[in-house]
Design an enzyme around this catalytic site. Structure first.
Site, PDB file in Angstrom:
ATOM      1  N   ARG A  62      13.511  10.500  46.375  1.00  0.00           N
ATOM      2  CA  ARG A  62      12.224  10.101  46.959  1.00  0.00           C
ATOM      3  C   ARG A  62      12.501   9.656  48.382  1.00  0.00           C
ATOM      4  NH1 ARG A  62       7.467   6.356  44.772  1.00  0.00           N
ATOM      5  NH2 ARG A  62       7.175   8.306  43.660  1.00  0.00           N
ATOM      6  N   LYS A  81      23.124   2.974  58.768  1.00  0.00           N
ATOM      7  CA  LYS A  81      24.028   3.108  59.915  1.00  0.00           C
ATOM      8  C   LYS A  81      23.674   4.314  60.765  1.00  0.00           C
ATOM      9  CE  LYS A  81      27.747   1.442  56.929  1.00  0.00           C
ATOM     10  NZ  LYS A  81      28.833   1.989  56.082  1.00  0.00           N
ATOM     11  N   HIS A 141       4.532  15.451  44.709  1.00  0.00           N
ATOM     12  CA  HIS A 141       5.143  14.644  43.661  1.00  0.00           C
ATOM     13  C   HIS A 141       5.013  15.447  42.362  1.00  0.00           C
ATOM     14  CE1 HIS A 141       6.637  11.363  41.465  1.00  0.00           C
ATOM     15  NE2 HIS A 141       5.649  10.492  41.570  1.00  0.00           N
ATOM     16  N   ARG A 180       8.345   2.965  38.739  1.00  0.00           N
ATOM     17  CA  ARG A 180       8.277   3.750  37.503  1.00  0.00           C
ATOM     18  C   ARG A 180       8.912   5.124  37.629  1.00  0.00           C
ATOM     19  NH1 ARG A 180       3.963   1.542  36.638  1.00  0.00           N
ATOM     20  NH2 ARG A 180       3.907   1.090  38.840  1.00  0.00           N
ATOM     21  N   THR A 181       8.835   5.742  38.777  1.00  0.00           N
ATOM     22  CA  THR A 181       9.424   7.078  38.885  1.00  0.00           C
ATOM     23  C   THR A 181      10.951   7.006  38.742  1.00  0.00           C
ATOM     24  OG1 THR A 181       7.617   7.748  40.321  1.00  0.00           O
ATOM     25  CG2 THR A 181       9.541   9.163  40.305  1.00  0.00           C
TER      26      THR A 181
END
Lengths: 156, 302
Positions: free
Chosen positions: B101, B80, B129, B51-52
């Site tokens: 995030r 990598k 958050h 949802r974010t």
């Protein structure tokens, strides 16, 4: 003369080098460790549980022919904020001051939080130094915002 | 707020939070405005989130911005062995703002120090958050008409829930009375309670959900997360301890609204969903308006 206490040095004087005085007795070996004094060739004299007017019991460390760098002094200031740093040249005191706790430190302590980004990438750790009312020092990570207490402090 | 990063809710002042909420209110009335057509928004999701990420991308799309980024670092150079420093510097070349995030705490603050473009933290591990906190404040203000002097209950995992910690800290600016419902093992940590005590606000602690429902204006439910427990037996003991059912709302206040940061598992029974007091899906929608307000404020368009 007999009634007067005999004044003598419990830990003998040094000609050149550094004396760390007024270390809380319980922190003496912690200070030894963070300065890596157990691995140097210089003469090191240690006294602990000595009587002190100021603290009750104190510790003292004398290191011959060694003068600490700023980064090392900052470490002392975190573990033993009450310590006095005395530099001696030819038996004379050339510098004497209580160590000053920095407001920020970078690059010398590892963040206690295993999930902090500084423990996973090549990033220099940075902390705000927080002094509790009881004099105890804690470090707040600038990145993950977690507190690292004295008990968990790992110096790098 | 122009060109400033939002890593932690405290990076913006209370007055700036209110400005964001007011602007979000404008976007709610008129969500589709092509005012970011000349901008590129990067969404870097080093760990998955539904949802974010979708609400940021929806917010940017409704404003006409182009979106670049990834939703899983497995398909990128991170796999990598590229450093976060290099990823952020590279993506800064391709975008005007970065929404990120990352599973590691502190990653967003670090990114904000190295990036020449502003960073919006969409969650850094268990740390911060801030956009969730702002959308929670928006939802509370919208349903109650004010943020001041409310009775707010937090229910469930108050120990590990980062949304709870940030929201409690923010609500301390609004003379909130806190009602904290949790099992003893999941109580609000003392460093969060310190915010409440510093402001001399009242809080009550409960272990039983029923004791609190009739007292409050907002019931903020949270999920008890299995991954937080080292001992599965401890999780089994508490996992079903708070389940809100529709019948439990009979004596609640008329203005009560139920919030939840989602996803829910079973802590809110589905029979609550049709009750007008259930607000968690609108709460998720509000996230789009709040993120529109943030993108436009930080890009200096509004």
């Amino acid at each position: 003369m007999e009634n007067q206490p005999r004044k003598e040095l419990v830990v003998s004087a040094i000609e050149n080098g550094t004396v760390l005085d007024h270390i809380p007795a319980k922190s003496v070996f912690h200070v030894m460790k963070i300065l890596d004094l157990d691995n140097i060739e210089n003469q090191v004299l240690i006294g602990t549980n000595l009587d002190s007017k100021k603290f009750g019991k104190k510790g003292i460390i004398k290191v011959r022919d060694k003068f600490f760098k700023n980064k090392e002094v900052n470490k002392i200031a975190i573990i033993a904020p009450s310590a006095t740093l005395i530099e001696i040249k030819k038996y004379k005191v050339t510098y004497k001051k209580q160590v000053k706790t920095p407001t920020e430190i970078s690059g010398s302590v590892k963040c206690v939080n295993p999930n902090c980004i500084t423990n996973h990438e090549n990033i220099i750790s940075k902390f705000t130094v927080i002094k509790n009312p009881d004099g105890e020092i804690k470090l707040e990570c600038r990145y993950c915002e977690k507190m690292t207490g004295k008990k968990n402090m790992e110096f790098i | 707020m122009k060109n400033r990063s939002l890593v932690s809710i405290n990076d913006f002042s209370k007055e700036e939070w209110i400005k964001i909420l007011d602007l979000a209110n404008e976007f709610e009335k008129n969500p589709t405005q092509k005012i970011l057509e000349d901008y590129v928004v990067a969404t870097l999701f080093f760990e998955p989130s539904t949802r974010t990420r979708l609400s940021f991308e929806s917010a940017a799309s409704r404003l006409g911005a182009k979106i670049v980024g990834f939703s899983d670092s497995a398909s990128t150079s991170v796999k990598k062995g590229e450093s976060l420093n290099d990823t952020i510097l590279t993506v800064s070349n391709y975008s005007d703002i970065i929404v990120m995030r990352h599973p590691r705490e502190g990653s967003a603050r670090f990114a904000s120090e190295v990036a020449p473009v502003p960073i919006i933290n969409a969650g850094d591990g268990a740390n911060q958050h801030p956009t969730q906190t702002l959308l929670d404040l928006y939802s509370i203000r919208k349903t109650q008409g004010t943020l001041n002097n409310l009775h707010i209950a937090f229910v469930g995992d108050l120990k590990y829930g980062r949304t709870v910690h940030s929201l409690v800290a923010a609500l301390c600016e609004f003379n909130t009375t806190f009602h904290l419902v949790s099992p003893v093992e999941l109580k609000l940590p003392s460093y969060v309670k310190k915010h409440i005590k510093d402001k001399n606000l009242t809080y009550h602690q409960y272990t039983n959900l029923k004791d609190v429902i009739s007292e409050v204006d907002i019931l903020y439910m949270t999920r008890i997360q299995k991954e937080r427990f080292s001992d599965p037996i401890d999780y089994e003991k508490v996992k079903n301890i708070y389940i809100l059912e529709n019948s439990m709302l009979d004596n609640s206040k008329d203005n009560l609204k139920i919030l939840h940061p989602l996803p829910r598992v079973n802590e809110i029974n589905e029979d609550v969903d049709t009750n007008p007091k259930a607000y968690y899906f609108q709460q998720a929608l509000n996230g789009v308006f709040v993120r529109q307000a943030l993108l436009t404020s930080i890009l200096g368009v509004k």
